[in-house]
Every structure is written in C-alpha cells, then in structure tokens.
Design a protein around this motif. Structure first.
Motif, PDB file in Angstrom:
ATOM      1  N   PHE A   1       0.840  -1.192   0.000  1.00 47.90           N
ATOM      2  CA  PHE A   1       0.000   0.000   0.000  1.00 47.90           C
ATOM      3  C   PHE A   1       0.874   1.240   0.000  1.00 47.90           C
ATOM      4  CE2 PHE A   1      -2.660  -3.010   2.707  1.00 47.90           C
ATOM      5  CZ  PHE A   1      -3.310  -3.529   1.606  1.00 47.90           C
ATOM      6  N   SER A   2       0.240   2.385  -0.206  1.00 49.09           N
ATOM      7  CA  SER A   2       1.020   3.629  -0.210  1.00 49.09           C
ATOM      8  C   SER A   2       1.582   3.938   1.162  1.00 49.09           C
ATOM      9  CB  SER A   2       0.143   4.791  -0.693  1.00 49.09           C
ATOM     10  OG  SER A   2      -1.015   4.912   0.117  1.00 49.09           O
ATOM     11  N   HIS A   3       0.956   3.392   2.221  1.00 47.97           N
ATOM     12  CA  HIS A   3       1.444   3.568   3.584  1.00 47.97           C
ATOM     13  C   HIS A   3       1.405   2.226   4.315  1.00 47.97           C
ATOM     14  CE1 HIS A   3       1.561   7.952   3.450  1.00 47.97           C
ATOM     15  NE2 HIS A   3       0.373   7.929   2.879  1.00 47.97           N
ATOM     16  N   HIS A   4       2.320   2.063   5.234  1.00 48.72           N
ATOM     17  CA  HIS A   4       2.363   0.884   6.093  1.00 48.72           C
ATOM     18  C   HIS A   4       1.062   0.819   6.911  1.00 48.72           C
ATOM     19  CE1 HIS A   4       5.084  -1.819   8.745  1.00 48.72           C
ATOM     20  NE2 HIS A   4       3.822  -2.067   9.013  1.00 48.72           N
ATOM     21  N   LEU A   5       0.456  -0.369   6.978  1.00 50.25           N
ATOM     22  CA  LEU A   5      -0.777  -0.555   7.740  1.00 50.25           C
ATOM     23  C   LEU A   5      -0.458  -1.258   9.057  1.00 50.25           C
ATOM     24  CD1 LEU A   5      -3.851  -0.392   7.947  1.00 50.25           C
ATOM     25  CD2 LEU A   5      -3.985  -2.568   6.731  1.00 50.25           C
ATOM     26  N   HIS A   6      -0.823  -0.638  10.176  1.00 44.20           N
ATOM     27  CA  HIS A   6      -0.523  -1.161  11.503  1.00 44.20           C
ATOM     28  C   HIS A   6      -1.775  -1.767  12.128  1.00 44.20           C
ATOM     29  CE1 HIS A   6       3.468   0.785  11.702  1.00 44.20           C
ATOM     30  NE2 HIS A   6       2.887   1.759  11.029  1.00 44.20           N
ATOM     31  N   LEU A   7      -1.624  -2.942  12.726  1.00 42.37           N
ATOM     32  CA  LEU A   7      -2.698  -3.595  13.472  1.00 42.37           C
ATOM     33  C   LEU A   7      -2.379  -3.455  14.961  1.00 42.37           C
ATOM     34  CD1 LEU A   7      -3.010  -6.870  11.349  1.00 42.37           C
ATOM     35  CD2 LEU A   7      -4.288  -4.744  11.082  1.00 42.37           C
ATOM     36  N   CYS A   8      -3.197  -2.697  15.679  1.00 42.17           N
ATOM     37  CA  CYS A   8      -2.902  -2.401  17.082  1.00 42.17           C
ATOM     38  C   CYS A   8      -3.717  -3.234  18.059  1.00 42.17           C
ATOM     39  CB  CYS A   8      -3.130  -0.914  17.358  1.00 42.17           C
ATOM     40  SG  CYS A   8      -1.979   0.164  16.491  1.00 42.17           S
ATOM     41  N   ASP A   9      -4.521  -4.154  17.568  1.00 38.97           N
ATOM     42  CA  ASP A   9      -5.290  -5.029  18.460  1.00 38.97           C
ATOM     43  C   ASP A   9      -5.275  -6.435  17.874  1.00 38.97           C
ATOM     44  OD1 ASP A   9      -6.829  -5.960  20.509  1.00 38.97           O
ATOM     45  OD2 ASP A   9      -8.713  -5.121  19.788  1.00 38.97           O
ATOM     46  N   ILE A  10      -4.163  -7.119  18.090  1.00 36.46           N
ATOM     47  CA  ILE A  10      -3.963  -8.447  17.510  1.00 36.46           C
ATOM     48  C   ILE A  10      -4.333  -9.504  18.537  1.00 36.46           C
ATOM     49  CG2 ILE A  10      -2.238 -10.080  16.622  1.00 36.46           C
ATOM     50  CD1 ILE A  10      -0.768  -7.719  15.387  1.00 36.46           C
ATOM     51  N   LYS A  11      -5.450 -10.160  18.291  1.00 38.50           N
ATOM     52  CA  LYS A  11      -5.891 -11.272  19.126  1.00 38.50           C
ATOM     53  C   LYS A  11      -6.719 -12.208  18.254  1.00 38.50           C
ATOM     54  CE  LYS A  11      -9.673  -8.391  20.922  1.00 38.50           C
ATOM     55  NZ  LYS A  11     -10.231  -7.778  22.138  1.00 38.50           N
ATOM     56  N   PRO A  12      -6.830 -13.475  18.640  1.00 42.52           N
ATOM     57  CA  PRO A  12      -7.499 -14.454  17.779  1.00 42.52           C
ATOM     58  C   PRO A  12      -8.902 -14.047  17.353  1.00 42.52           C
ATOM     59  CG  PRO A  12      -6.369 -15.558  19.579  1.00 42.52           C
ATOM     60  CD  PRO A  12      -6.251 -14.091  19.852  1.00 42.52           C
ATOM     61  N   GLU A  13      -9.668 -13.398  18.258  1.00 45.33           N
ATOM     62  CA  GLU A  13     -11.054 -13.054  17.938  1.00 45.33           C
ATOM     63  C   GLU A  13     -11.169 -12.044  16.804  1.00 45.33           C
ATOM     64  OE1 GLU A  13     -10.739 -12.324  22.334  1.00 45.33           O
ATOM     65  OE2 GLU A  13      -9.387 -13.340  20.944  1.00 45.33           O
TER      66      GLU A  13
ATOM     67  N   LYS B   1       7.437   6.884  15.641  1.00 41.98           N
ATOM     68  CA  LYS B   1       7.726   5.636  14.933  1.00 41.98           C
ATOM     69  C   LYS B   1       7.429   4.447  15.835  1.00 41.98           C
ATOM     70  CE  LYS B   1       9.531   3.563  11.258  1.00 41.98           C
ATOM     71  NZ  LYS B   1       8.938   3.693   9.904  1.00 41.98           N
ATOM     72  N   ARG B   2       6.680   3.501  15.326  1.00 37.95           N
ATOM     73  CA  ARG B   2       6.363   2.302  16.102  1.00 37.95           C
ATOM     74  C   ARG B   2       7.603   1.451  16.300  1.00 37.95           C
ATOM     75  NH1 ARG B   2       2.033  -2.434  14.267  1.00 37.95           N
ATOM     76  NH2 ARG B   2       2.259  -3.741  16.137  1.00 37.95           N
ATOM     77  N   LYS B   3       7.789   0.970  17.523  1.00 34.81           N
ATOM     78  CA  LYS B   3       8.980   0.186  17.853  1.00 34.81           C
ATOM     79  C   LYS B   3       8.827  -1.284  17.480  1.00 34.81           C
ATOM     80  CE  LYS B   3       9.933  -0.876  22.142  1.00 34.81           C
ATOM     81  NZ  LYS B   3      10.335  -0.802  23.575  1.00 34.81           N
ATOM     82  N   ASN B   4       7.665  -1.850  17.737  1.00 34.07           N
ATOM     83  CA  ASN B   4       7.454  -3.256  17.396  1.00 34.07           C
ATOM     84  C   ASN B   4       6.771  -3.353  16.035  1.00 34.07           C
ATOM     85  OD1 ASN B   4       4.976  -2.271  18.155  1.00 34.07           O
ATOM     86  ND2 ASN B   4       4.420  -4.033  19.409  1.00 34.07           N
ATOM     87  N   SER B   5       6.285  -4.533  15.667  1.00 33.29           N
ATOM     88  CA  SER B   5       5.698  -4.719  14.341  1.00 33.29           C
ATOM     89  C   SER B   5       4.514  -5.670  14.412  1.00 33.29           C
ATOM     90  CB  SER B   5       6.746  -5.282  13.372  1.00 33.29           C
ATOM     91  OG  SER B   5       7.105  -6.607  13.748  1.00 33.29           O
ATOM     92  N   ASN B   6       3.732  -5.705  13.333  1.00 34.31           N
ATOM     93  CA  ASN B   6       2.619  -6.654  13.246  1.00 34.31           C
ATOM     94  C   ASN B   6       3.105  -8.081  13.414  1.00 34.31           C
ATOM     95  OD1 ASN B   6       0.825  -4.545  12.693  1.00 34.31           O
ATOM     96  ND2 ASN B   6       1.066  -4.747  10.484  1.00 34.31           N
ATOM     97  N   LEU B   7       4.194  -8.410  12.730  1.00 31.69           N
ATOM     98  CA  LEU B   7       4.707  -9.783  12.772  1.00 31.69           C
ATOM     99  C   LEU B   7       5.153 -10.162  14.173  1.00 31.69           C
ATOM    100  CD1 LEU B   7       5.471 -12.398  11.346  1.00 31.69           C
ATOM    101  CD2 LEU B   7       7.682 -11.368  10.789  1.00 31.69           C
ATOM    102  N   GLN B   8       5.825  -9.254  14.854  1.00 32.55           N
ATOM    103  CA  GLN B   8       6.308  -9.552  16.205  1.00 32.55           C
ATOM    104  C   GLN B   8       5.149  -9.906  17.138  1.00 32.55           C
ATOM    105  OE1 GLN B   8       8.317  -6.314  18.110  1.00 32.55           O
ATOM    106  NE2 GLN B   8       9.094  -7.564  19.797  1.00 32.55           N
ATOM    107  N   VAL B   9       4.066  -9.146  17.069  1.00 36.45           N
ATOM    108  CA  VAL B   9       2.920  -9.399  17.944  1.00 36.45           C
ATOM    109  C   VAL B   9       2.200 -10.691  17.544  1.00 36.45           C
ATOM    110  CG1 VAL B   9       0.801  -8.435  18.887  1.00 36.45           C
ATOM    111  CG2 VAL B   9       2.677  -6.916  18.286  1.00 36.45           C
ATOM    112  N   ILE B  10       2.102 -10.958  16.249  1.00 38.13           N
ATOM    113  CA  ILE B  10       1.482 -12.207  15.788  1.00 38.13           C
ATOM    114  C   ILE B  10       2.292 -13.409  16.258  1.00 38.13           C
ATOM    115  CG2 ILE B  10       1.031 -13.597  13.723  1.00 38.13           C
ATOM    116  CD1 ILE B  10       0.121 -11.023  12.354  1.00 38.13           C
TER     117      ILE B  10
END
Length: 455
Positions: free
Chosen positions: A292-304, A361-370
């Motif tokens: 995408f034109s910008h990085h997309l951040h997921l800030c609530d990563i949980k199975p539900e 700048k976000r320190k962690n990442s989507n992948l790290q939390v997943i």
C-alpha cells in the motif's frame, strides 16, 4: 395530706421525665428511620447505576430485533436506504439469527441473507446518532426532486466521500486515494441525482472507521472481511470462522476440515492446516507492510479479530484498531514520562526523556505481535506433544521465539530475514507432513495386500 400534696410535684416531675424520654425515643426513631431511608436510597441508586452500566448495553435478541425493526420503520419513512433494505424490510430475505455482541455502542448481529450467513454491524445504535451531512441542511426540499436550490451530482458525491475517507483513515490530502472501484463503477452508471436518504445513509456509513476501512480495502486485498451490502447505518459483512482465545488451536478446524477441492487426496488434517494458516498470516503481514502507499498497523492483535476462509486465507474481521502510517504517528506521538506511557494497545514506541514525548515511529511490528500472541502457542511443545522433538519443529520454535524478540520497527532487515525463515520452515513442515501421510497410506495399502495374500 401534706405528704400527698408533696408527692404530686414528684409525680409531675416523673411525668416530665417520661415525656422527655418519650421525646428522645421518638426523635431517635425518626433519626434512625431517616438514616435507613438514606441508606436504602443510596443503595438503590447504586444498584440502578450498576445496572445501567453493566446491562444497558446487554446483548439480547429482543433488543436486536427492536433495533432492526426501527431501521425498517425509518426505511419505510424514506429516512434511510441501501441495497440491503428491500430484502431486510420487505422481502423477508434477511433472517435474524442471534446477537453476537454490543460494545461501546457498537451493535453486531448474526443473520442470513438469501441463505448466506452474514454479520450486521453498526458503530451506533440509532441512525439519528450520526452527524448529518451539512450540505443537506441547506437544501430546502428533498434532494433530486427539484425542491432544492442545487442538486449534488455523482461527481460531487465522489469528492465529498473521498475527503471523508481520507479524514477517517488519517491520510494526507495528496494521497492518491479514490473511492473503491465498486463505488466508482456504480457512480459512472448513475444518471439521476442522489436522494436525501441515499446521501444521509452514505454519510452515516462513512462516519464508521471500520466500514470505511473495509470498503477501501475491498479491491486491494483478500485479507479483510468483505462488505456485502448495507441498509442505512447498518452494513453486512461475510460471516467467517473467527478465532478464539480459549483454545490453543485458536481456529476451529472442525469447520474447515475439507478443502474447496473434493476428494480424499485434498482432505486437510489439522497438522497440515495449522502451518498453512500460519503462511497466510505471513502473507498478510507482508501485504500490509509493502503493498500500500502507507504501512498498515494492526494495534489489536488477538485471535477473535481474525478469521479464516475455506481456502485457509486469514482475514481481519475487526479493524477498529487498524491504522495507516500517518494516523499511527499522530496516535503514538504524545506526552510521556517513561516508555509505558507510549504503549497504545499492541502498537508501542519509546519515550524521548529529553522532550518528554513519545516517538512517532512504532517500535514493534505486526509480525512480532502475531508471533507472540498466535504462533508461539501454535508451535509450543505443549500443543505439539511428541512431535515437538522433531528437528524441524525445534528449529521452527526457535524461529518463532526470535521473531518475538525482534523489534520489527527498529530492526527491519532482521525482521525480514526472520519472516523469510519462518516461511521456509512452514513450507518444509507442510511438505514433511504430506510425505508422512503418503508413506502411511502406502504402508496401509501394502499391509492390506499382504493380509489378502495370507488369506
């Protein structure tokens, strides 16, 4: 006689004492009664407050049906409209199933639309709770009926809707963002002006960040739930098998035991499905970061908040806490005294102690939390049992742990290497499982022939 006369004043004094005691008792009784009444009133008020707080938004079928009935009443009055309204309110092709949840005003219900399971959503319960389109306030008559001074053309609607989308998603004005192709095509084919109900319904939908996000992403990715239709402020998305936090498997494999292709050769066992779903998570992460034109951040990563389709594609189904980079920076950059003040759910940054300001700048990442919240439990020795000692599984467990400890926002190249390593190990694991299944099948066939010869 003298004794008797003297005794009368004594008796009078005794009567005075009795009256005094009686008065004190009465006053004490009144005081006790007042105190009891006050305590009862405070207790009742407290109970009513707790009841309103805990149960006013209680998810019930009765309330859900009443909400949908009110939507249909407003549709019949011409207040709102949508491509779902006719089937919901007139044709009876939308069948309410059950209430899923209410949360902070948000209403979510399960239904069936022409035999297809869907989820009905709205950020607010009532259509009137949404801000009205300001342009409608200056119209003297219904839009499109000639009663107003000026009619909104489809091009005007595109312009205002695009501005609202950019504002909702936190994108800059120069961002190359237009309405989804689905909308654009319908606008090109439309000749007549929009009615007041159509504009009001569109504006109510655009005020819901999740709807706006899902609509924009429809043509860009398969990793979000699909919007199927709407009626006023309620919109329908596809019903998918959501994850759950109370089971180590996270996703129910029973619902997806068969792949879209028929035949015993394509029957997917649970051991085969888990790495395939994990691969889809990796695809989603790479897609959200790079395509995408910008990085997309997921800030609530949980199975539900995730679900899987029949083809094992992972889809985000609750994206209230998904933000593109510009809005993410605005959210993170706030005052702080330590790093803990810079935690916004699963999106965290560091505190600059010199400026007492969180980094944008976000320190962690989507992948790290997943990796931390999903992969670590999936590939843990507890879940794998005896298979946990296999060399490939041990290497995969270590790669997942490395992923958890890698701050993707600051260690971009290392995070990329770990993601590639996880992909390679998962593909090897799938191939290993397929090879084992084929070997077991051949062994069973050989055993069957051998038994027949002996017979």
């Amino acid at each position: 006689m003298l004794w008797t006369v003297r005794s009368v004043p004594g008796l009078g004094r005794g009567g005075t004492v009795l009256r005094w005691l009686r008065g004190r008792v009465c006053r004490r009784g009144v005081l006790i009664f007042a105190l009891l009444w006050l305590v009862s009133w405070l207790s009742l008020s407290g109970l009513l407050f707790v009841h309103r707080s805990m149960f006013s938004d209680l998810c019930t079928d009765h309330k859900s049906r009443r909400i949908l009935q009110r939507v249909c009443e407003e549709y019949q009055q011409g207040v709102l409209t949508g491509d779902l309204c006719e089937d919901l309110c007139v044709g009876g092709h939308v069948e309410y199933k059950r209430c899923l949840y209410y949360e902070n005003g948000k209403k979510v219900m399960a239904a069936s639309w022409r035999g297809m399971p869907v989820v009905l959503k709205s950020k607010l319960e009532n259509f009137s709770s949404y801000e009205a389109l300001a342009l409608l306030e200056y119209q003297d008559g219904p839009v499109g009926t000639g009663g107003g001074e000026e009619e909104l053309s489809p091009l005007d609607v595109v312009f205002y809707a695009t501005l609202e989308i950019k504002n909702s998603l936190g994108l800059e004005a120069e961002t190359n963002l237009t309405l989804p192709r689905f909308w654009s095509q319908r606008l090109k084919e439309r000749e007549q002006p929009y009615t007041r109900a159509e504009l009001a319904s569109l504006w109510a939908l655009l005020q819901q960040e999740e709807y706006t996000f899902l609509r924009v992403m429809q043509d860009l990715t398969d990793h979000v739930a699909k919007v199927l239709g709407s009626c006023g402020h309620f919109y329908a998305v596809e019903y998918l098998a959501a994850g759950h936090a109370w089971d180590q498997n996270i996703f129910s494999m029973d619902e997806l035991s068969q792949s879209p292709q028929e035949g015993p050769e394509r029957t997917l066992m649970e051991v085969d499905m888990v790495p395939r779903v994990a691969l889809s998570f990796l695809d989603m992460v790479a897609h959200f970061e790079n395509d995408f034109s910008h990085h997309l951040h997921l800030c609530d990563i949980k199975p539900e908040n995730f679900a899987i389709r029949k083809d094992l594609t992972v889809a985000a189904i609750d994206v209230d806490m998904a933000f593109f980079e510009p809005k993410m920076q605005d959210i993170l950059e706030q005052n702080c005294t330590n790093d803990n003040d810079c935690n916004f759910f699963d999106c965290i940054s560091k505190c600059d102690m010199k400026r007492n300001k969180c980094g944008s700048k976000r320190k962690n990442s989507n992948l790290q939390v997943i990796c931390e919240k999903i992969f670590r439990s999936w590939f843990s020795p507890t879940l794998l049992g005896d298979k946990a000692e296999r060399p490939l599984q041990v290497e995969l467990q270590q790669a997942v742990q490395d992923c958890v400890e890698t701050e993707g926002g600051e260690e971009v190249e290392r995070a990329r290497i770990i993601r590639l390593k996880l992909r390679r190990l998962l593909m090897q694991l799938i191939q290993e499982e397929l090879t084992n299944q084929q070997s077991q099948k051949q062994a069973r066939e050989t055993h069957h022939v051998h038994t027949a010869l002996n017979f």
